[in-house]
Scaffold this active site. Structure first.
Site, mmCIF file in Angstrom:
data_model
loop_
_atom_site.group_PDB
_atom_site.id
_atom_site.type_symbol
_atom_site.label_atom_id
_atom_site.label_comp_id
_atom_site.label_asym_id
_atom_site.label_seq_id
_atom_site.Cartn_x
_atom_site.Cartn_y
_atom_site.Cartn_z
ATOM 1 N N GLU A 233 -1.094 -8.518 5.116
ATOM 2 C CA GLU A 233 -0.958 -8.647 6.581
ATOM 3 C C GLU A 233 -2.300 -8.493 7.294
ATOM 4 O OE1 GLU A 233 -0.274 -6.026 4.899
ATOM 5 O OE2 GLU A 233 -0.939 -4.265 6.018
ATOM 6 N N CYS B 227 0.829 -1.205 0.000
ATOM 7 C CA CYS B 227 0.000 0.000 0.000
ATOM 8 C C CYS B 227 0.867 1.260 0.000
ATOM 9 C CB CYS B 227 -0.977 -0.048 1.168
ATOM 10 S SG CYS B 227 -2.330 1.118 0.978
ATOM 11 N N HIS C 15 -3.672 -5.499 1.164
ATOM 12 C CA HIS C 15 -2.928 -5.717 2.409
ATOM 13 C C HIS C 15 -2.870 -7.191 2.803
ATOM 14 C CE1 HIS C 15 -2.448 -1.561 3.952
ATOM 15 N NE2 HIS C 15 -3.483 -1.315 3.181
#
Lengths: 81, 256
Positions: B218, B91, B216
């Site tokens: 994560e 990002c 994302h």
């Protein structure tokens, strides 16, 4: 003291979503003849250097941070104040 | 394998990222840009630039982070990349890598940006789950399923570059993931959330060691983070697959 005025705008052909949104809003507000809006960012940078150095510093600032040459064009004006 | 998780004013995905690396068998460490000095990156085996914002994302998203890194450790960073060590940005981290000229990196490293992650076509912050289709194998994607789902959260994610650069990126198979519609077809908005050229969601450089991704991973590391967690059985989240791919391709490969 110098004022460096940098105007950063999108290159011809690069889509400007903010400009499109504003065009649409202006049309809704009754300005039907508004066909296009270009949005640009203006930076006014105050620097304490000799006028002969103004442009050089301005160009460096533009290159280091203010412009991504893939999508932006810019104008730089040096004003004595 | 030591991973430097870079931070700056506004970074806000460093904790999830730290956990993702830790759980995947790496040794992550936070490294704030204000503590970063020349020569410091050498002791790490990987650099990770997390998502969030940086310096309010003024000027352009990622531009200030990139300019600060360039001013402080540009030569160190270039050496790191040339040595073939992995660098990953998610990002805002992807935006930083583009602004640095490390991505798309069609010819290795570029001193000037070769591309931009411009304001989304919708002119809005786009925050939702998207589908990704794997487009090429790399150390970051080799052990990732053909189609995965991850969340995006960004206002500036529309990949743009000159025609020549895009052609070269495609020719060199540098696109790692593309946005795809749920039925597997070419996505319109909102399945391509930002209007990215060729539906590009993630890229790797020509060396294969610098990777940037808008969604994302994560944030989808554990199975219970997926919105369909009670309908679809998963051992781990889809984002885990990227970290696991890295683990298998780097750490396991070393011990083989």
């Amino acid at each position: 003291m110098l004022k460096l005025v940098v105007v950063v705008k999108f290159k011809e052909g690069i889509d400007d979503p903010e400009g499109k949104s504003i065009t649409h809003s202006l049309n809704l507000l009754g300005f039907e003849n508004v066909k296009k809006v270009n949005v640009a960012k203006q930076y006014e940078i105050f620097v304490d250097v000799d006028v002969s150095k103004g442009r050089e510093i301005g160009e460096k600032i533009v290159k280091k941070l203010l412009v991504n040459p893939v999508i932006h064009d810019y104008e730089l004006r040096v004003e004595e104040i | 394998m030591k991973v430097a998780i870079l931070q700056m004013e506004g970074t806000n995905c460093e904790e999830e990222s730290y956990i993702a690396f830790k759980e995947s068998g790496f040794e992550p460490e936070y490294l704030h840009i204000n503590l970063l000095k020349k020569g410091m990156l050498e002791k790490y085996d990987m650099i990770f630039i997390p998502g969030g914002f940086s310096s309010g994302d003024y000027v352009r998203a990622g531009a200030i982070f990139a300019a600060r890194l360039k001013a402080k450790v540009w030569n160190d960073l270039k050496r790191f990349v040339e040595e073939g060590k992995p660098v990953m940005g998610v990002c805002n981290g992807f935006q930083v890598l583009i602004e640095l000229g490390l991505l798309p990196g069609t010819d290795g490293i570029s001193e000037e940006p070769e591309a931009a992650l411009a304001t989304n076509e919708s002119n809005r912050f786009e925050c939702r789950w998207v589908y990704l289709k794997k487009s090429s194998d790399s150390i970051f994607s080799k052990h990732v399923d053909d189609v995965t789902t991850l969340p995006v959260a960004h206002a500036e994610g529309r990949f743009l570059a000159d025609k020549k650069i895009i052609e070269k990126v495609e020719e060199q198979n540098q696109v790692v993931f593309r946005y795809v519609a749920p039925d597997g077809s070419k996505p319109d908005y909102p399945w391509n959330p930002n209007g990215s050229v060729n539906d590009i969601a993630a890229l790797v450089n020509s060396y294969g060691n610098v990777f940037g991704i808008m969604p994302h991973p994560e944030r989808a590391f554990f199975w219970y983070q997926h919105p369909d967690w009670n309908r679809v059985k998963r051992e781990m989240g889809d984002g885990w697959q990227i970290f696991n791919s890295l683990f298998r391709e780097i750490i396991e490969a070393k011990n083989r």
